[in-house]
Scaffold this motif. Structure first.
Motif, PDB file in Angstrom:
ATOM      1  N   ALA A  15     -34.413 -10.193  38.551  1.00 36.47           N
ATOM      2  CA  ALA A  15     -35.521  -9.831  38.498  1.00 36.47           C
ATOM      3  C   ALA A  15     -36.587  -9.028  39.600  1.00 36.47           C
ATOM      4  O   ALA A  15     -37.349  -8.164  39.358  1.00 36.47           O
ATOM      5  CB  ALA A  15     -36.658 -10.736  37.782  1.00 36.47           C
ATOM      6  N   ARG A  16     -36.137  -9.236  40.603  1.00 36.72           N
ATOM      7  CA  ARG A  16     -36.737  -8.824  42.039  1.00 36.72           C
ATOM      8  C   ARG A  16     -36.091  -7.441  42.276  1.00 36.72           C
ATOM      9  O   ARG A  16     -36.617  -6.837  43.332  1.00 36.72           O
ATOM     10  CB  ARG A  16     -36.623  -9.740  42.865  1.00 36.72           C
ATOM     11  N   GLY A  17     -34.806  -7.367  41.586  1.00 35.33           N
ATOM     12  CA  GLY A  17     -34.170  -6.017  42.190  1.00 35.33           C
ATOM     13  C   GLY A  17     -33.313  -6.097  43.254  1.00 35.33           C
ATOM     14  O   GLY A  17     -33.002  -5.355  43.878  1.00 35.33           O
ATOM     15  N   GLU A  18     -32.961  -7.519  43.683  1.00 34.83           N
ATOM     16  CA  GLU A  18     -32.243  -7.835  44.691  1.00 34.83           C
ATOM     17  C   GLU A  18     -30.760  -7.670  44.354  1.00 34.83           C
ATOM     18  O   GLU A  18     -30.209  -7.899  43.519  1.00 34.83           O
ATOM     19  CB  GLU A  18     -32.607  -9.062  45.504  1.00 34.83           C
ATOM     20  N   PRO A  19     -29.930  -7.009  45.361  1.00 35.55           N
ATOM     21  CA  PRO A  19     -28.435  -6.816  45.148  1.00 35.55           C
ATOM     22  C   PRO A  19     -27.870  -8.264  45.057  1.00 35.55           C
ATOM     23  O   PRO A  19     -28.303  -9.238  45.662  1.00 35.55           O
ATOM     24  CB  PRO A  19     -28.430  -5.895  46.616  1.00 35.55           C
ATOM     25  N   LEU A  20     -26.515  -8.259  44.570  1.00 36.78           N
ATOM     26  CA  LEU A  20     -26.067  -9.642  44.450  1.00 36.78           C
ATOM     27  C   LEU A  20     -25.606 -10.027  45.683  1.00 36.78           C
ATOM     28  O   LEU A  20     -25.306 -11.079  46.048  1.00 36.78           O
ATOM     29  CB  LEU A  20     -24.642  -9.111  43.423  1.00 36.78           C
ATOM     30  N   ASP A  21     -25.305  -9.095  46.673  1.00 37.52           N
ATOM     31  CA  ASP A  21     -25.009  -9.519  47.902  1.00 37.52           C
ATOM     32  C   ASP A  21     -25.599 -10.592  48.628  1.00 37.52           C
ATOM     33  O   ASP A  21     -25.074 -11.346  49.374  1.00 37.52           O
ATOM     34  CB  ASP A  21     -24.539  -8.357  48.722  1.00 37.52           C
ATOM     35  N   HIS A  22     -27.135 -10.504  48.327  1.00 36.91           N
ATOM     36  CA  HIS A  22     -27.945 -11.486  48.754  1.00 36.91           C
ATOM     37  C   HIS A  22     -27.470 -12.942  48.288  1.00 36.91           C
ATOM     38  O   HIS A  22     -27.819 -13.947  49.181  1.00 36.91           O
ATOM     39  CB  HIS A  22     -29.416 -11.315  48.376  1.00 36.91           C
ATOM     40  N   LEU A  23     -26.690 -13.144  47.239  1.00 41.46           N
ATOM     41  CA  LEU A  23     -26.482 -14.489  46.868  1.00 41.46           C
ATOM     42  C   LEU A  23     -25.331 -14.899  47.750  1.00 41.46           C
ATOM     43  O   LEU A  23     -25.022 -16.127  47.619  1.00 41.46           O
ATOM     44  CB  LEU A  23     -25.979 -14.406  45.261  1.00 41.46           C
ATOM     45  N   LEU A  24     -24.618 -14.102  48.306  1.00 41.14           N
ATOM     46  CA  LEU A  24     -23.481 -14.632  49.452  1.00 41.14           C
ATOM     47  C   LEU A  24     -24.041 -14.771  50.738  1.00 41.14           C
ATOM     48  O   LEU A  24     -23.175 -15.270  51.770  1.00 41.14           O
ATOM     49  CB  LEU A  24     -22.396 -13.501  49.192  1.00 41.14           C
ATOM     50  N   ASP A  25     -25.317 -14.526  50.961  1.00 43.48           N
ATOM     51  CA  ASP A  25     -25.904 -14.555  52.407  1.00 43.48           C
ATOM     52  C   ASP A  25     -25.842 -16.247  52.861  1.00 43.48           C
ATOM     53  O   ASP A  25     -26.284 -16.839  52.006  1.00 43.48           O
ATOM     54  CB  ASP A  25     -27.205 -13.995  52.343  1.00 43.48           C
ATOM     55  N   ASP A  26     -25.525 -16.272  54.107  1.00 49.47           N
ATOM     56  CA  ASP A  26     -25.357 -17.542  54.747  1.00 49.47           C
ATOM     57  C   ASP A  26     -26.733 -18.331  54.373  1.00 49.47           C
ATOM     58  O   ASP A  26     -26.904 -19.662  54.129  1.00 49.47           O
ATOM     59  CB  ASP A  26     -24.851 -17.788  55.874  1.00 49.47           C
ATOM     60  N   TYR A  27     -27.930 -17.785  54.510  1.00 49.36           N
ATOM     61  CA  TYR A  27     -29.150 -18.363  54.808  1.00 49.36           C
ATOM     62  C   TYR A  27     -29.588 -18.644  53.200  1.00 49.36           C
ATOM     63  O   TYR A  27     -29.918 -19.686  52.932  1.00 49.36           O
ATOM     64  CB  TYR A  27     -30.358 -17.265  55.229  1.00 49.36           C
ATOM     65  N   VAL A  28     -29.108 -17.975  52.230  1.00 49.64           N
ATOM     66  CA  VAL A  28     -29.662 -18.070  50.808  1.00 49.64           C
ATOM     67  C   VAL A  28     -28.714 -19.412  50.233  1.00 49.64           C
ATOM     68  O   VAL A  28     -29.196 -20.263  49.657  1.00 49.64           O
ATOM     69  CB  VAL A  28     -29.246 -16.835  49.871  1.00 49.64           C
ATOM     70  N   CYS A  29     -27.418 -19.312  50.634  1.00 48.61           N
ATOM     71  CA  CYS A  29     -26.492 -20.467  50.133  1.00 48.61           C
ATOM     72  C   CYS A  29     -27.041 -21.713  51.166  1.00 48.61           C
ATOM     73  O   CYS A  29     -27.119 -22.728  50.262  1.00 48.61           O
ATOM     74  CB  CYS A  29     -25.043 -20.041  50.675  1.00 48.61           C
ATOM     75  N   ALA A  30     -27.357 -21.632  52.262  1.00 45.78           N
ATOM     76  CA  ALA A  30     -28.011 -22.960  52.985  1.00 45.78           C
ATOM     77  C   ALA A  30     -29.245 -23.449  52.181  1.00 45.78           C
ATOM     78  O   ALA A  30     -29.451 -24.415  52.289  1.00 45.78           O
ATOM     79  CB  ALA A  30     -27.987 -22.535  54.395  1.00 45.78           C
ATOM     80  N   GLU A  31     -30.072 -22.500  51.781  1.00 46.06           N
ATOM     81  CA  GLU A  31     -31.315 -22.983  51.290  1.00 46.06           C
ATOM     82  C   GLU A  31     -30.969 -23.674  50.009  1.00 46.06           C
ATOM     83  O   GLU A  31     -31.731 -24.688  49.733  1.00 46.06           O
ATOM     84  CB  GLU A  31     -32.304 -21.877  50.960  1.00 46.06           C
ATOM     85  N   MET A  32     -30.096 -23.250  49.228  1.00 46.97           N
ATOM     86  CA  MET A  32     -29.722 -23.891  47.965  1.00 46.97           C
ATOM     87  C   MET A  32     -29.004 -25.095  48.124  1.00 46.97           C
ATOM     88  O   MET A  32     -29.340 -26.074  47.354  1.00 46.97           O
ATOM     89  CB  MET A  32     -28.723 -22.855  47.106  1.00 46.97           C
ATOM     90  N   ILE A  33     -28.169 -25.329  49.128  1.00 44.04           N
ATOM     91  CA  ILE A  33     -27.495 -26.358  49.465  1.00 44.04           C
ATOM     92  C   ILE A  33     -28.640 -27.561  50.031  1.00 44.04           C
ATOM     93  O   ILE A  33     -28.566 -28.778  49.939  1.00 44.04           O
ATOM     94  CB  ILE A  33     -26.449 -26.256  50.549  1.00 44.04           C
ATOM     95  N   GLY A  34     -29.686 -26.999  50.540  1.00 46.16           N
ATOM     96  CA  GLY A  34     -30.621 -27.599  51.124  1.00 46.16           C
ATOM     97  C   GLY A  34     -31.316 -28.456  50.074  1.00 46.16           C
ATOM     98  O   GLY A  34     -32.050 -29.671  50.028  1.00 46.16           O
ATOM     99  N   ASP A  35     -31.850 -27.722  49.068  1.00 46.05           N
ATOM    100  CA  ASP A  35     -32.388 -28.231  47.853  1.00 46.05           C
ATOM    101  C   ASP A  35     -31.447 -29.041  46.843  1.00 46.05           C
ATOM    102  O   ASP A  35     -31.913 -30.173  46.329  1.00 46.05           O
ATOM    103  CB  ASP A  35     -32.913 -27.062  46.920  1.00 46.05           C
ATOM    104  N   PHE A  36     -30.329 -28.675  46.799  1.00 45.80           N
ATOM    105  CA  PHE A  36     -29.307 -29.274  45.892  1.00 45.80           C
ATOM    106  C   PHE A  36     -27.967 -29.423  46.562  1.00 45.80           C
ATOM    107  O   PHE A  36     -27.106 -28.834  46.581  1.00 45.80           O
ATOM    108  CB  PHE A  36     -29.044 -28.578  44.866  1.00 45.80           C
ATOM    109  N   PRO A  37     -27.860 -30.526  47.640  1.00 48.84           N
ATOM    110  CA  PRO A  37     -26.655 -30.699  48.452  1.00 48.84           C
ATOM    111  C   PRO A  37     -25.370 -30.574  47.805  1.00 48.84           C
ATOM    112  O   PRO A  37     -24.356 -29.953  48.439  1.00 48.84           O
ATOM    113  CB  PRO A  37     -26.641 -32.170  48.948  1.00 48.84           C
ATOM    114  N   ALA A  38     -25.183 -31.032  46.635  1.00 54.47           N
ATOM    115  CA  ALA A  38     -23.790 -30.935  45.883  1.00 54.47           C
ATOM    116  C   ALA A  38     -23.399 -29.659  45.169  1.00 54.47           C
ATOM    117  O   ALA A  38     -22.308 -29.519  45.053  1.00 54.47           O
ATOM    118  CB  ALA A  38     -23.784 -32.104  44.785  1.00 54.47           C
ATOM    119  N   ILE A  39     -24.572 -28.703  45.294  1.00 51.57           N
ATOM    120  CA  ILE A  39     -24.094 -27.561  44.564  1.00 51.57           C
ATOM    121  C   ILE A  39     -23.142 -26.692  45.545  1.00 51.57           C
ATOM    122  O   ILE A  39     -22.669 -25.682  44.971  1.00 51.57           O
ATOM    123  CB  ILE A  39     -25.408 -26.740  44.413  1.00 51.57           C
TER     124      ILE A  39
END
Length: 268
Positions: free
Chosen positions: A19-43
């Motif tokens: 929806a934001r028009g961000e590239p899919l590569d952002h989903l592989l960014d270490d910071y994005v992944c770390a943020e998701m793991i911080g919110d949901f450790p088992a993910i």
């Protein structure tokens, strides 16, 4: 955490980024992944490791669900439908792309891939007529008009005769405007700007210099993220604009280069 729960969380994240028009590569960014793991450790056990997996497992499904939601909404709207036809030649073979419009909403329908080397064949007319009749059945409404590009004039007129009633053809105004912008991109003034943008792009994409940019972005957030610009062989003005805009975004990075120790060592 189960696979189903993880998929729901990842799907919400992918929907937001699309929806934001961000590239899919952002989903592989270490910071994005770390943020998701911080919110949901088992993910972390379920996060895809490459762009293709994100696209095949999530983006395609989201696209199909969104398209179906739009179709269901358009079925409830009053009035007739329009079936637009846009001819394109890919690798020397003719294709026609079809979209259905109702009110201010449009949705992709289908494309022909007949292998024809010329426009306006009998097979294309038969295929276009079938797509129009299927659209009428799907949306419960008659076709009011068939907007077309110049190449599909003959096909559109033939289909109107087959459909009968008060169906009319019309030129697609958006397509005509698009061609005007394409002509603008071929003018000397735009081409001179493109030449300068290419010099900037080629310079910053040199392997050693691009590595400096990556390291700078990892060390701090002072350098703005810059998507890679690719010069298309045959394109419209909007892609030229994106190419120039991406080159302009390199301004801050190029200014910082002269004080960078790695660049000075490379330059000297």
């Amino acid at each position: 955490m189960s696979r189903t729960e993880a998929d729901k969380i990842i799907t919400r994240k992918v929907r937001t980024m699309l929806a934001r028009g961000e590239p899919l590569d952002h989903l592989l960014d270490d910071y994005v992944c770390a943020e998701m793991i911080g919110d949901f450790p088992a993910i972390g056990f379920f996060l895809p490791r490459d762009r293709e997996t994100f696209y095949n497992n999530y983006v395609l499904r989201i696209d199909m669900e969104t398209t179906q939601e739009l179709r269901d909404f358009m079925k409830k709207l009053p009035g007739k439908i329009n079936v637009s036809m846009d001819g394109a030649t890919v690798n020397g073979k003719q294709k026609i792309v079809y979209t259905v419009s109702r009110a201010e909403y449009s949705v992709f329908v289908d494309w022909t891939d007949l292998g024809s080397t010329k426009h306006q064949t009998a097979a294309e007319i038969t295929d276009a007529h079938q797509i129009c009749t299927e659209a009428e059945a799907t949306y419960g409404a008659k076709v009011a008009s068939i907007p077309f590009d110049n190449a599909e004039r003959g096909v559109a007129n033939a289909v109107c005769s087959l459909l009968g009633g008060s169906v009319s053809t019309s030129r697609d105004p958006a397509h005509c405007v698009d061609l005007l912008s394409k002509d603008l991109a071929s003018t000397p003034v735009v081409q001179s700007v493109m030449a300068e943008a290419k010099e900037v792009r080629d310079f910053v994409k040199t392997d050693r210099i691009d590595s400096i940019r990556v390291e700078s972005n990892q060390a701090s957030h002072d350098s703005e993220f810059v998507p890679t610009a690719v010069k298309m062989s045959d394109t419209r003005m909007n892609l030229w604009y994106d190419y120039i805009k991406a080159s302009r975004k390199q301004h801050g990075f190029v200014k910082l280069l002269w004080g960078n120790d790695l660049f000075r060592a490379y330059y000297e």
